[in-house]
Motif scaffolding. Structure first.
Motif, PDB file in Angstrom:
ATOM      1  N   HIS A 218       0.828  -1.205   0.000  1.00 19.32           N
ATOM      2  CA  HIS A 218       0.000   0.000   0.000  1.00 19.32           C
ATOM      3  C   HIS A 218       0.863   1.255   0.000  1.00 19.32           C
ATOM      4  CE1 HIS A 218      -2.471   3.252   1.677  1.00 19.32           C
ATOM      5  NE2 HIS A 218      -3.520   2.614   1.190  1.00 19.32           N
ATOM      6  N   GLU A 219       1.930   1.243   0.785  1.00 17.97           N
ATOM      7  CA  GLU A 219       2.816   2.411   0.837  1.00 17.97           C
ATOM      8  C   GLU A 219       3.448   2.687  -0.521  1.00 17.97           C
ATOM      9  OE1 GLU A 219       3.364   4.487   3.676  1.00 17.97           O
ATOM     10  OE2 GLU A 219       1.518   3.358   4.093  1.00 17.97           O
ATOM     11  N   SER A 224       0.461   7.421   1.215  1.00 19.40           N
ATOM     12  CA  SER A 224       1.002   6.774   2.408  1.00 19.40           C
ATOM     13  C   SER A 224       0.036   6.806   3.584  1.00 19.40           C
ATOM     14  CB  SER A 224       2.321   7.447   2.811  1.00 19.40           C
ATOM     15  OG  SER A 224       2.778   6.933   4.042  1.00 19.40           O
ATOM     16  N   ASN A 225      -0.321   5.642   4.060  1.00 20.84           N
ATOM     17  CA  ASN A 225      -1.138   5.544   5.268  1.00 20.84           C
ATOM     18  C   ASN A 225      -0.292   5.773   6.512  1.00 20.84           C
ATOM     19  OD1 ASN A 225      -3.705   4.889   6.582  1.00 20.84           O
ATOM     20  ND2 ASN A 225      -2.642   3.077   7.342  1.00 20.84           N
ATOM     21  N   VAL A 226       0.960   5.347   6.471  1.00 19.83           N
ATOM     22  CA  VAL A 226       1.857   5.542   7.604  1.00 19.83           C
ATOM     23  C   VAL A 226       2.063   7.037   7.867  1.00 19.83           C
ATOM     24  CG1 VAL A 226       4.210   5.207   8.459  1.00 19.83           C
ATOM     25  CG2 VAL A 226       3.017   3.338   7.302  1.00 19.83           C
ATOM     26  N   ARG A 227       2.189   7.805   6.801  1.00 22.84           N
ATOM     27  CA  ARG A 227       2.377   9.244   6.964  1.00 22.84           C
ATOM     28  C   ARG A 227       1.131   9.885   7.586  1.00 22.84           C
ATOM     29  NH1 ARG A 227       3.770  10.256   2.006  1.00 22.84           N
ATOM     30  NH2 ARG A 227       5.945   9.744   2.396  1.00 22.84           N
TER      31      ARG A 227
END
Length: 587
Positions: A218-219, A224-227
């Motif tokens: 996904h990233e 970006s989901n983490v961001r």
């Protein structure tokens, strides 16, 4: 085990094949579960209202098999959740039996029964990511405990279950991380080194790679989901609960009687948040932990010091994570407080049992065994009855069914439609409409800002569609938007008579124009408030008779129905002009 699994069997029998329309977050879960078998397979978890997704898609993947083999009806996601929870409870029982025999099996099943009983039928009957995670927390703690007193071969299972927990709901991250670290440290100490960890660590690495590859992909291919997650932690935008409120929230599980033993969780029905209790109740778990420590020091059994260390760690970390919870105190964010409270109580009871040498008495063992078995039976029967009686269709489900049925004929000819919420959709009808139309094969999309909720292949702009539908759950939006020249009301629901409804619409439109002239558009939401006269006090050019009539009809609406709801359609070129100046409209 059969008795403990009875509630899940009842859920399957009573809901398999049922005509069912999920709404709100449950509708989005159903939508994304179906996407597991599409080209837009979910790579991260369920959405959060803070603009990010939970870390991974494990919950979607675990619910998907029954959906695909049954033709992807909505009931399959509901039943899939019941079957998944049953499988987790069965795994809990199997692990307890293999690691500690009948005494541990009875104790763990009693804890599980009380934990489910405290949450009500919705825990089993709603396929929601916090519900999927709920029993897995008990399995994780059991596995971490077994690891902690010198059984390194369960490390891969600890890593796998912990990963699924974190992927399903981010709130478990501090608990999973802390428990894993403590369990590994204690295990290394018990095993006198790392030699026994070589093979388990290899399999744990395989589990990590398998479970965390989708979020990594996904990233690489999506925003970006983490961001987004990191940004929400560094700049949450809402205040955290803080020490005082965290203490009063955790204290609820230890008041007399506790919610998991004859009491009930108290909720603010208006705001949907937990009711804060006296923080003094936290003296009970503090005292229990002290007593357990003293009892363990006097006499301990295999694994009891490790369980004490693990429980104390989870209690401290759980409280600290509560302190950092952002936004309102909605109980789904900290479902884990129920099994954690039960763990403190059960662990203390076991410590006192050993310190008093009751394990050496056959009579004491029999009495304890019968008592634990009785808890399992009573909890299971109670939960089974409550699930069997939960057969009524909710107001939100009825409204969503009517909305889809009324709007569907307008889609003849394969028209592409963008569905958008106007205002805050408390009931979640908009999500239900998107989900059901998508199930029927309609080309339905949402605004690009909501790709993290509905999927990246299900977004578009108003220039790419044939129609724009506003799904309304606020009566003031219905009054204003339905009055636009090119508006088409596809569906509406109101408890008022036709004449009263028209009267209310005219009055709210008149008041809206007065707010616009006064530059007080910020008061738009108050147009549906029964106390509208107080809210609009001081706004010029308002007819008192109109104000009184609107207030009267607003009160009658509030008393009689969940909302004045509607679907209002526009051609794309008219949609933006129609909603211009209205607060909280997606387009």
């Amino acid at each position: 085990m059969l008795v403990a699994l009875a509630p899940f069997v009842v859920a399957v029998v009573t809901h398999a094949g049922r005509d069912y329309v999920p709404v709100g977050d449950i509708a989005l879960m159903d939508l994304r579960v179906r996407d597991v078998w599409s080209s837009d397979i979910p790579l991260v978890g369920a959405y959060s209202r803070f603009g990010w997704n939970h870390p991974g898609p494990a919950a979607f993947y675990l619910l998907a098999p029954l959906s695909i083999v049954s033709g992807q009806p909505a009931w399959a996601t509901l039943v899939g959740n019941a079957l998944l929870q049953a499988a987790v409870v069965a795994a809990i029982g199997w692990v307890a039996w293999r690691s500690g025999g009948l005494p541990r099996l009875l104790a763990v099943l009693a804890l599980v029964g009380l934990a489910f009983g405290a949450m009500g039928p919705s825990m089993v009957l709603q396929a929601w990511n916090p519900n999927v995670a709920y029993p897995m927390f008990v399995l994780f703690v059991l596995l971490a405990w077994i690891l902690s007193y010198g059984t390194p071969r369960v490390l891969p299972a600890v890593v796998a279950v912990g990963s699924i927990l974190v992927q399903s709901h981010l709130g478990y991250l501090p608990l999973v991380a802390a428990a894993t670290v403590v369990a590994v440290v204690l295990c290394v100490r018990a095993c006198r080194g790392w030699t026994a960890f070589r093979r388990p660590m290899a399999w744990a690495f395989v589990a990590l790679v398998a479970l965390w590859t989708p979020p990594l992909l996904h990233e690489l291919v999506h925003p970006s989901n983490v961001r987004r997650l990191a940004r929400s932690q560094t700049d949450p935008g809402e205040p955290v609960l803080g020490v005082s409120r965290a203490a009063r929230i955790l204290a609820e599980e230890f008041r007399i009687p506790p919610p998991w033993l004859g009491g009930e969780h108290q909720l603010d029905e208006v705001r949907g948040i937990v009711v804060l209790q006296s923080g003094w109740w936290l003296l009970i778990p503090l005292g229990l932990l002290v007593v357990a420590a003293l009892a363990t020091r006097r006499r301990s059994g295999p694994g009891s010091p490790a369980l004490l260390a693990l429980t104390a760690t989870l209690a401290v970390v759980g409280f600290l994570s509560l302190v950092r919870v952002v936004g309102a105190a909605e109980r789904y964010v900290f479902y884990w407080r129920v099994p954690l409270a039960l763990l403190v109580v059960f662990m203390t009871g076991w410590s006192l049992w050993l310190a008093a040498h009751l394990d050496e008495s056959r009579l004491a063992r029999r009495i304890a065994g019968v008592g634990l078995a009785a808890i399992v039976v009573v909890a299971s029967v109670t939960s089974s009855v409550r699930i069997a009686q939960t057969d009524d269709v909710s107001d939100a489900e009825s409204l969503a069914s009517a909305a889809v049925a009324a709007a569907d004929p307008s889609l003849a000819g394969g028209r592409r439609v963008l569905v958008s919420a106007a205002g805050f959709g408390f009931l979640g009808i908009e999500r239900a409409v998107v989900n059901e139309l998508d199930r029927e094969g309609v080309d339905v999309v949402v605004d690009e800002a909501f790709d993290f909720q509905f999927g990246y292949s299900r977004t578009a702009t108003r220039d790419d569609v044939d129609e724009v539908w506003y799904v309304l759950e606020g009566g003031q939006y219905l009054s204003v938007l339905s009055g636009e020249p090119r508006a088409r009301v596809l569906w509406e629901s109101s408890p008022l008579s036709a004449a009263e409804e028209e009267d209310l619409r005219a009055g709210q439109r008149e008041l809206w124009r007065a707010l616009q002239r006064a530059g007080r558009e910020d008061l738009f939401a108050q147009l549906e408030a029964p106390l509208i006269a107080f809210a609009l006090d001081g706004v010029p050019d308002i007819d008192p008779e109109t104000l009184d009539r609107v207030a009267e009809l607003n009160q009658r609406t509030l008393d009689a129905a969940p909302c004045r709801c509607a679907i209002v359609a526009f051609d794309p070129e008219d949609a933006r002009a129609a909603s211009a100046g209205l607060p909280d409209v997606d387009l």
